[in-house]
Write a protein that holds these residues in place. Sequence first.
Motif, PDB file in Angstrom:
ATOM      1  N   TYR A 196      16.418  50.145  30.988  1.00 31.74           N
ATOM      2  CA  TYR A 196      15.105  50.762  31.254  1.00 31.74           C
ATOM      3  C   TYR A 196      14.438  50.166  32.504  1.00 31.74           C
ATOM      4  CZ  TYR A 196      15.818  52.176  26.421  1.00 31.74           C
ATOM      5  OH  TYR A 196      16.345  52.668  25.266  1.00 31.74           O
ATOM      6  N   GLN A 197      15.222  49.684  33.441  1.00 30.49           N
ATOM      7  CA  GLN A 197      14.715  49.025  34.646  1.00 30.49           C
ATOM      8  C   GLN A 197      14.545  50.017  35.798  1.00 30.49           C
ATOM      9  OE1 GLN A 197      13.817  45.688  34.868  1.00 30.49           O
ATOM     10  NE2 GLN A 197      14.141  45.815  32.654  1.00 30.49           N
ATOM     11  N   PHE A 198      13.501  49.795  36.608  1.00 36.13           N
ATOM     12  CA  PHE A 198      13.246  50.657  37.751  1.00 36.13           C
ATOM     13  C   PHE A 198      14.428  50.673  38.709  1.00 36.13           C
ATOM     14  CE2 PHE A 198      12.037  50.908  42.236  1.00 36.13           C
ATOM     15  CZ  PHE A 198      11.625  52.231  42.270  1.00 36.13           C
ATOM     16  N   THR A 199      15.026  49.519  38.979  1.00 31.77           N
ATOM     17  CA  THR A 199      16.128  49.480  39.953  1.00 31.77           C
ATOM     18  C   THR A 199      17.296  50.344  39.495  1.00 31.77           C
ATOM     19  OG1 THR A 199      16.945  47.437  38.947  1.00 31.77           O
ATOM     20  CG2 THR A 199      15.556  47.209  40.910  1.00 31.77           C
ATOM     21  N   ASP A 200      17.569  50.373  38.212  1.00 35.79           N
ATOM     22  CA  ASP A 200      18.644  51.215  37.703  1.00 35.79           C
ATOM     23  C   ASP A 200      18.259  52.692  37.789  1.00 35.79           C
ATOM     24  OD1 ASP A 200      20.333  49.045  37.121  1.00 35.79           O
ATOM     25  OD2 ASP A 200      19.340  48.743  35.191  1.00 35.79           O
ATOM     26  N   PHE A 201      16.984  52.984  37.554  1.00 36.99           N
ATOM     27  CA  PHE A 201      16.525  54.362  37.703  1.00 36.99           C
ATOM     28  C   PHE A 201      16.616  54.795  39.162  1.00 36.99           C
ATOM     29  CE2 PHE A 201      13.118  57.432  38.595  1.00 36.99           C
ATOM     30  CZ  PHE A 201      13.600  58.493  37.847  1.00 36.99           C
ATOM     31  N   GLN A 202      16.179  53.949  40.084  1.00 35.13           N
ATOM     32  CA  GLN A 202      16.245  54.291  41.506  1.00 35.13           C
ATOM     33  C   GLN A 202      17.695  54.478  41.940  1.00 35.13           C
ATOM     34  OE1 GLN A 202      13.424  54.694  43.851  1.00 35.13           O
ATOM     35  NE2 GLN A 202      15.131  55.726  44.836  1.00 35.13           N
ATOM     36  N   ASP A 203      18.603  53.654  41.431  1.00 39.18           N
ATOM     37  CA  ASP A 203      20.033  53.826  41.739  1.00 39.18           C
ATOM     38  C   ASP A 203      20.524  55.191  41.258  1.00 39.18           C
ATOM     39  OD1 ASP A 203      20.153  51.290  42.859  1.00 39.18           O
ATOM     40  OD2 ASP A 203      21.132  50.372  41.112  1.00 39.18           O
ATOM     41  N   LEU A 204      20.075  55.594  40.079  1.00 39.06           N
ATOM     42  CA  LEU A 204      20.469  56.892  39.528  1.00 39.06           C
ATOM     43  C   LEU A 204      19.945  58.032  40.406  1.00 39.06           C
ATOM     44  CD1 LEU A 204      21.950  58.271  37.170  1.00 39.06           C
ATOM     45  CD2 LEU A 204      19.786  58.220  35.909  1.00 39.06           C
ATOM     46  N   VAL A 205      18.703  57.916  40.844  1.00 38.41           N
ATOM     47  CA  VAL A 205      18.121  58.931  41.737  1.00 38.41           C
ATOM     48  C   VAL A 205      18.914  58.972  43.049  1.00 38.41           C
ATOM     49  CG1 VAL A 205      16.087  59.531  43.122  1.00 38.41           C
ATOM     50  CG2 VAL A 205      15.812  58.824  40.737  1.00 38.41           C
ATOM     51  N   ASP A 206      19.153  57.808  43.635  1.00 40.89           N
ATOM     52  CA  ASP A 206      19.906  57.749  44.904  1.00 40.89           C
ATOM     53  C   ASP A 206      21.282  58.388  44.755  1.00 40.89           C
ATOM     54  OD1 ASP A 206      17.726  56.359  45.894  1.00 40.89           O
ATOM     55  OD2 ASP A 206      18.745  54.411  45.945  1.00 40.89           O
ATOM     56  N   ASP A 207      21.975  58.037  43.677  1.00 45.48           N
ATOM     57  CA  ASP A 207      23.319  58.565  43.451  1.00 45.48           C
ATOM     58  C   ASP A 207      23.296  60.079  43.222  1.00 45.48           C
ATOM     59  OD1 ASP A 207      24.262  55.978  43.705  1.00 45.48           O
ATOM     60  OD2 ASP A 207      24.721  55.734  41.572  1.00 45.48           O
ATOM     61  N   TYR A 208      22.279  60.558  42.519  1.00 43.06           N
ATOM     62  CA  TYR A 208      22.203  61.999  42.255  1.00 43.06           C
ATOM     63  C   TYR A 208      21.919  62.768  43.550  1.00 43.06           C
ATOM     64  CZ  TYR A 208      21.376  66.321  39.693  1.00 43.06           C
ATOM     65  OH  TYR A 208      21.464  67.608  39.203  1.00 43.06           O
ATOM     66  N   LEU A 209      21.037  62.230  44.368  1.00 44.46           N
ATOM     67  CA  LEU A 209      20.758  62.891  45.643  1.00 44.46           C
ATOM     68  C   LEU A 209      21.983  62.855  46.551  1.00 44.46           C
ATOM     69  CD1 LEU A 209      17.121  61.664  46.301  1.00 44.46           C
ATOM     70  CD2 LEU A 209      17.863  63.888  45.452  1.00 44.46           C
ATOM     71  N   THR A 210      22.694  61.741  46.550  1.00 44.58           N
ATOM     72  CA  THR A 210      23.908  61.635  47.350  1.00 44.58           C
ATOM     73  C   THR A 210      24.942  62.654  46.875  1.00 44.58           C
ATOM     74  OG1 THR A 210      23.474  59.302  47.810  1.00 44.58           O
ATOM     75  CG2 THR A 210      25.719  60.053  48.130  1.00 44.58           C
ATOM     76  N   LEU A 211      25.008  62.882  45.563  1.00 45.77           N
ATOM     77  CA  LEU A 211      25.895  63.915  45.035  1.00 45.77           C
ATOM     78  C   LEU A 211      25.500  65.282  45.595  1.00 45.77           C
ATOM     79  CD1 LEU A 211      28.123  64.887  43.063  1.00 45.77           C
ATOM     80  CD2 LEU A 211      26.300  65.145  41.362  1.00 45.77           C
TER      81      LEU A 211
END
Length: 156
Positions: A118-133
Motif C-alpha cells: 500500500y506504498q505510494f512508491t509502488d503505486f507510482q511504479d504501477l502508474v509508470d509501468d502502465y503508461l509505458t505499456l
Amino acid sequence: MYEIDKIYRRHVHHELALINEQYNLLNKEMVEAKILSFLSELGHVGEESQCYSFWDHSKHSVEDLTSAYMQGLHMLLSIGFELKVDHLKDVNELTNRQSLSKRFIDLYQTALKLNQTYQFTDFQDLVDDYLTLGFALDLDMHQLFETYCNQYEQKD
C-alpha cells in the motif's frame, strides 16, 4: 510529457462526488477489490493487444484496445484514490525494449506488490509501468488523456 497528475486530480474530484463524508480510513478490502479489478482490466488489454497470441495473426481493433486501456487507467486511478495519493509524477514517454509479454507480467507483479505494501512508491511504479505499456502499444496517449479529462470535466 503527459500530465497524469492533472488527470488524477480530476479523477479524485469524481470519486469524492461518489462517496460520503465518513470516508477517512484506508479500506484495505476496497484496495484489494480495485487491484483485482485492475488486474482483470489489464488482462483484457492483453487480450485486445494479442501480444501473446503468436498463433493468431488477425489484427486487433484499435478502438477495442483503446477502450480496454482506458478502463484499466480508470481503475488504476481509482486505486490511487483509495490509497489517498495526493499527486502523481508526470511521465515522459520512455523507450523500453522489453517484450510486451514481459511488460504485462511486470505489471501484474507490481500490482501484487502494491496489494501487500500500500506504498505510494509502488503505486507510482504501477502508474509508470502502465503508461509505458500504453506507449509500447502505440496508443495515442495525448488523445487518451484528453478524452479522460473531458469525461470528468466540471459542468459549471
